[in-house]
Design a protein around this motif. Structure first.
Motif, PDB file in Angstrom:
ATOM      1  N   UNK A  99      -9.159   9.737  23.650  1.00  0.00           N
ATOM      2  CA  UNK A  99      -9.410   9.310  22.276  1.00  0.00           C
ATOM      3  C   UNK A  99     -10.911   9.172  22.014  1.00  0.00           C
ATOM      4  N   UNK A 100     -11.368   9.830  20.963  1.00  0.00           N
ATOM      5  CA  UNK A 100     -12.774   9.739  20.587  1.00  0.00           C
ATOM      6  C   UNK A 100     -12.886   8.890  19.324  1.00  0.00           C
ATOM      7  N   UNK A 101     -13.265   7.633  19.531  1.00  0.00           N
ATOM      8  CA  UNK A 101     -13.411   6.710  18.399  1.00  0.00           C
ATOM      9  C   UNK A 101     -14.650   5.862  18.644  1.00  0.00           C
ATOM     10  N   UNK A 102     -15.215   5.375  17.564  1.00  0.00           N
ATOM     11  CA  UNK A 102     -16.403   4.536  17.677  1.00  0.00           C
ATOM     12  C   UNK A 102     -16.039   3.133  17.176  1.00  0.00           C
ATOM     13  N   UNK A 110     -14.987  11.784  11.593  1.00  0.00           N
ATOM     14  CA  UNK A 110     -14.491  12.742  12.587  1.00  0.00           C
ATOM     15  C   UNK A 110     -13.912  12.063  13.823  1.00  0.00           C
ATOM     16  N   UNK A 111     -13.551  10.808  13.698  1.00  0.00           N
ATOM     17  CA  UNK A 111     -12.858  10.159  14.830  1.00  0.00           C
ATOM     18  C   UNK A 111     -11.505  10.815  15.064  1.00  0.00           C
ATOM     19  N   UNK A 121     -16.015  23.415   9.947  1.00  0.00           N
ATOM     20  CA  UNK A 121     -16.249  23.695  11.364  1.00  0.00           C
ATOM     21  C   UNK A 121     -16.129  22.469  12.237  1.00  0.00           C
ATOM     22  N   UNK A 122     -16.958  22.428  13.288  1.00  0.00           N
ATOM     23  CA  UNK A 122     -16.783  21.384  14.289  1.00  0.00           C
ATOM     24  C   UNK A 122     -17.139  19.982  13.801  1.00  0.00           C
ATOM     25  N   UNK A 123     -17.675  19.884  12.605  1.00  0.00           N
ATOM     26  CA  UNK A 123     -17.876  18.542  12.042  1.00  0.00           C
ATOM     27  C   UNK A 123     -16.530  17.848  11.797  1.00  0.00           C
ATOM     28  N   UNK A 124     -15.492  18.617  11.867  1.00  0.00           N
ATOM     29  CA  UNK A 124     -14.168  18.051  11.574  1.00  0.00           C
ATOM     30  C   UNK A 124     -13.152  18.557  12.617  1.00  0.00           C
ATOM     31  N   UNK A 125     -13.537  18.407  13.883  1.00  0.00           N
ATOM     32  CA  UNK A 125     -12.737  19.039  14.944  1.00  0.00           C
ATOM     33  C   UNK A 125     -11.916  18.052  15.763  1.00  0.00           C
ATOM     34  N   UNK A 143     -20.082   9.950  18.543  1.00  0.00           N
ATOM     35  CA  UNK A 143     -20.397   9.724  17.137  1.00  0.00           C
ATOM     36  C   UNK A 143     -21.876  10.005  16.857  1.00  0.00           C
ATOM     37  N   UNK A 144     -22.747   9.536  17.775  1.00  0.00           N
ATOM     38  CA  UNK A 144     -24.189   9.754  17.577  1.00  0.00           C
ATOM     39  C   UNK A 144     -24.528  11.240  17.579  1.00  0.00           C
ATOM     40  N   UNK A 145     -23.911  11.958  18.504  1.00  0.00           N
ATOM     41  CA  UNK A 145     -24.160  13.404  18.558  1.00  0.00           C
ATOM     42  C   UNK A 145     -23.687  14.065  17.264  1.00  0.00           C
TER      43      UNK A 145
END
Lengths: 656, 656
Positions: free
Chosen positions: B45-48, B56-57, B138-142, B300-302
């Motif tokens: 899981x990628x969440x901030x 984009x979480x 694109x990858x901004x919403x991946x 998230x920072x990236x």
């Protein structure tokens, strides 16, 4: 074979003629389904056109109800009381051939269908009833249940719930014929699903079969034969071409609009059928009568002999009769001071009734331990124990409701189902069909307010009661005391042509002294629970646990020399149907200081409270917290009610 | 590994402590699901946690919402703004830890769940939004979308509709984790289904995986890794033991009631966990922060860097912003005399708006050709064309509604869905969740009355409008003229925190002269369409096509020297919220000769008409017949309205 081919053409063209004459209807399904319906009707279906309600007939549900014209064509040709004139009145006001099949309107129609998917659910319910009754009465109740479904039916979620239930309960006399034509209203079904339906139905425990050519009636015949004999419920995918023979065959353009003259002429050429509209050669009718009617009549006659000789005859006649009369004296009633969960009182009432009504069965959507609707020692319905009176419906609220409708349509059983009140939302479309079909099924919805407490807004009903009250031909009852619960249950069991919805609390409901008997609920819907002890200042009305609250508020007001009347109004619709004299005796027209108290949407009260009174309701969503804290937060306390009454009196005083 | 084992124990015990402290909740799912949630959260899981709304979480939906305590425990440990005090307030009034997860209440909760099955549907909706937006940006919403479902979720029919839709549209970034514990509330699931769920999901086009030991986090990890990479939506069955470690593990007794002291002590012994309630060693929190938070924060920072550099930034910010402002001057309005189907007018309005609002998407439940909700040249959404603006939802009304909710929850898109008004019944439970979650989705319900005609009672809405009006926080609009339709559409698109339901006719709706602009609908909900031309005798109110009917009746009465006012009331609730002065200017309180005209349940009108007026409505089911014949049969003609007005005046005269 030539005879069959000719007959199928007649079956198709009579339906097409009805659609053309009505200038409205669905030709696509007529042309794709005719061969399978013909095969089913002439080689398998056991029905007696002269006695369409014969209780051991095979049941046939056209779940894809937009194929009504085909069903009516079949009924006419097979000798049911559906005349050519009826077909000419297709989709016309007052006819017995409405746009979608309607139970009770057309002889030979076993269920009202049209809202997609529900026909399959009702067929499952019929198969439940059949399975139970066959276990009870043997071959007197050994018929099959057939459902014809389309792509639309199978896209509906209800198909999952119904099929899952059929699978676990091994409803082996259920045969589903799937008109697999890969087209739905908006276009090819490849836009909206790629489901392998045979794989899906196999996952539920169905035996599955494939007929690759929907015109191959011998292949269809063979599949149905195997399906009937299979030890599991059966699913036959029959690949067809929608609108076959018409110019736009195989596309959505032939789905829902009548064929124009040119298209009709193409179809007639393709079928080599050149008769006047509605003209059917006598030998074709004769052939249908022989293949469907004569076979069915003979079967019925043989059955009648066995029935007459059976020791079960009286019991069967009683169970299939619609009049349940309850001996009230054998129902437990509750003394003043009794305080118990509404659901627990309901449990007592249900079990008292179950002792008197042996064909009362039902269950819950996986909440029996919370809704308290188990019949003690009734056993659990299952593949191995079809006599079990408690049906574990699973987390299938909608499925439960369609199955209840199917059980009621079958006859021979009285059925109830329960869940939390908030989840009645999942069942709305089927509750509507209970009411539309006049099926006296019983819905028990517990956890009937914000008093649910901790589970929070998702589990607290607000608008459900009002929403259900808007459905025609539905008894909606929220009893206000333990004895009202008993009366409501009795009323529900005795109902002949109206379904009943009952709202019950989880928290305690209290039996308080009343100036009238709670049994008035059955006759009147509402009554004066406590008269004013002095000059009437206002009338309080309530349902459910809020009745006790208003009675307490009445006392408190009395101590302040404000005299109010408390009206218990568990069944608003019934009260509103009473004669004006009775209504006037309870709610004098000129007394407009009216206050309704109910932990739910105010929408349903305005017709009784009017523009000058006050509705103490809830028009926002609930909150998660301890039950008493939530109730207090929403201002349902004696102090709050007292204050609102005084506010209203002050306001009305000012107005004059 | 030891660290993981210890962390999982902490995750479990913190949730169990919350339940014990609340003395309410569901320990069973906490103990079975903790290892899979832990594995998901710490390894995938990628969440901030410091920015829970990061667009984009990864989305996480706990469809089995009764596992809320576990979700809150995870959120706390992972560093979201959910404190130990919040956990101590679990299920208490006003807390951010309600009994079931509520979107908007708790940071990190992506959807309100609890009503079973709908979480899966919303996850599918989120994956739809993601798929479209990834194609666009694109990858901004991946990101991925994860749903955790239980046996109850999968029994619900909605699971079929949602999964079928995910399958055909190849929502490859959707991963469903199935807590397969074979127990539901009432007992072992073997009572209610024997479905092979992997086989079922394979039938829809999912890639399926099995983890035999729900404690084997490496196996879970491997399955999730494969699932994320798979080219199809993925379904992972993870076999677990409900309430593992507690005395009644593996049974329904551990599902829904807090553990008592003895059971708690057994669990603590089994886990070898002997800390005070809510005590979590600092190194465990640190470990979670590192494994979930630090990883997510870095990601998230990236992402922010790429976002800042992206030429799409402005567009993305606009689309994820909630304020849509429509340029009214660019919307077509209609001249007096215009007569066209309400659905057709709606089509024009939708398409005008779609030109201004590029992120407006939507579709129909296989009725687009009837509801007229296609965006012209918008393309069709599909696996191959995620940019298509027209979504073919299939015959999945309920599924459509949950998917709409999921799209709105995801953000970045404005969504509508349409079907016939009568089939709103199938969607009721999801419309409620639209309102409860304050999602400004748009429901277009056409064929809005008995004027449907031939299709008959099954297809004619009666109680639907009133029923929907009872739902809190929902705009319910039945526009009375072409220009009101335009205004209603504009209002719906501009809505920020309320869903909108719009009822549109199939038959012609007419633009008649009005004393006020139809745009008043947006501001006021109701207004005077035509003032009385002499001494006011009565006020007529109407919605939809009946507005024209009352305007004609007004004229006819005028010819008889009876002067009436006609009020258009397309949005009752909004009208009732207006200040008293405005309401008085439209409906003077002392004017009680009020007549409402609407082809539907009278239930919703009493709060405006009161006890002394007349509601010309329909409180029975519809009938099959030609539209005009049906309308006449139900007495909705100018003559009937005129007669009712005169009856009322005569009656009130008599009363005095």
């Amino acid at each position: 074979m030539e005879e069959d081919t000719r007959n199928i053409k007649a079956l198709k063209m009579l339906a097409i003629d009805a659609i053309s004459n009505a200038n409205s209807g669905h030709p696509g399904i007529v042309l794709s389904v005719a061969p399978m319906l013909y095969t089913l009707a002439t080689r398998h279906l056991v029905v007696d056109p002269t006695s369409p309600k014969w209780i051991n007939r095979d049941r046939l549900v056209l779940s894809a109800g937009h194929g009504s014209a085909l069903l009516y064509s079949h009924l006419h040709l097979s000798g049911f009381d559906v005349s050519i004139n009826d077909l000419k009145s297709f989709r016309k006001m007052g006819s017995r051939t409405p746009g979608h099949p309607e139970f009770g309107v057309t002889p030979g129609v076993d269920a009202t269908t049209g809202p997609l998917g529900q026909g399959l659910g009702m067929a499952v319910g019929m198969a439940v009833a059949q399975k139970r009754l066959e276990k009870q009465f043997g071959k007197l109740m050994d018929h099959n249940t057939f459902a014809i479904v389309g792509d639309g039916d199978l896209m509906e979620g209800i198909s999952h719930e119904a099929a899952e239930f059929a699978g676990i309960n091994n409803l082996n006399k259920l045969v589903v014929l799937y008109d697999s034509n890969e087209v739905s209203l908006d276009g090819p079904t490849s836009r909206s699903f790629k489901t392998n339906e045979r794989q899906r139905f196999a996952s539920y425990g169905f035996d599955t079969f494939l007929v690759e050519d929907g015109d191959d009636i011998d292949a269809i015949d063979a599949a149905i034969t195997k399906a009937k004999a299979s030890p599991n419920p059966a699913f036959i995918e029959i690949q067809t071409i929608i609108g076959e023979g018409a110019p736009n065959e195989g596309t959505n353009k032939v789905h829902g609009a009548p064929l124009n003259d040119e298209a009709l002429s193409v179809l007639e050429d393709n079928l080599d059928w050149h008769l006047a509209p509605f003209e059917i050669p006598a030998e074709i009718e004769a052939s249908f009568h022989e293949k469907v009617g004569d076979r069915g009549i003979a079967a019925h006659q043989a059955w009648e002999k066995e029935f007459d000789a059976s020791s079960d005859k009286a019991e069967i006649l009683r169970d299939f009769g619609s009049n349940v009369k309850v001996d009230e004296s054998k129902l437990e009633t509750f003394k003043v001071g009794t305080a118990a969960g509404g659901r627990n009182i309901g449990h007592t009432a249900l079990n008292d009734l179950a002792k008197q009504v042996p064909n009362l069965i039902g269950g819950a959507a996986d909440l029996a331990s919370s809704t308290k609707t188990e019949i003690t020692d009734g056993g659990t319905f299952s593949a191995d124990n079809p006599l079990g009176k408690n049906i574990p419906f699973g987390v299938h609220e909608f499925g439960m409701s369609t199955i209840m409708n199917g059980i009621a349509l079958h006859g021979g059983l009285k059925v109830f189902g329960s869940t939390f009140a908030v989840f009645s939302d999942y069942m709305k479309a089927a509750i509507r069909l209970s009411a539309l079909q006049k099926l006296p099924v019983i819905y028990i919805f517990t956890h009937d307010s914000i008093a649910v407490g901790q589970d929070g807004s998702t589990h607290q009903p607000i608008e459900q009661l009002a929403g259900l009250q808007s459905i025609p031909n539905l008894n909606v009852v929220r009893p206000g005391s333990p004895n009202e619960i008993v009366s409501a249950w009795k009323m529900a069991v005795e109902s002949v042509d109206r379904p009943t919805v009952m709202f019950l609390s989880r928290q305690d409901i209290v039996e308080l002294p009343s100036d009238n008997s709670a049994t008035l609920l059955e006759k009147r819907g509402g009554y004066v629970a406590s008269f004013e002890k002095g000059k009437l200042s206002a009338i309080l009305m309530a349902t459910g646990t809020e009745l006790a609250l208003t009675l307490e508020a009445q006392k408190e007001l009395e101590a302040q020399n404000i005299f109010t009347r408390v009206v218990s109004m568990p069944d608003q619709a019934k009260f509103m149907q009473q004669d004006v004299l009775y209504r006037e005796s309870v709610l004098p027209n000129n007394q407009r200081r009216r206050i309704a108290v109910e932990m739910g949407s105010s929408l349903g009260w305005a017709n009784i409270v009017g523009l000058d009174g006050k509705i103490i309701g809830i028009d926002s969503f609930g909150k998660s917290g301890a039950s008493d804290v939530v109730i207090e937060n929403f201002d349902f306390t004696v102090d709050d009610v007292v204050a609102e009454v005084k506010n209203l009196l002050f306001k009305m005083e000012k107005v004059g």
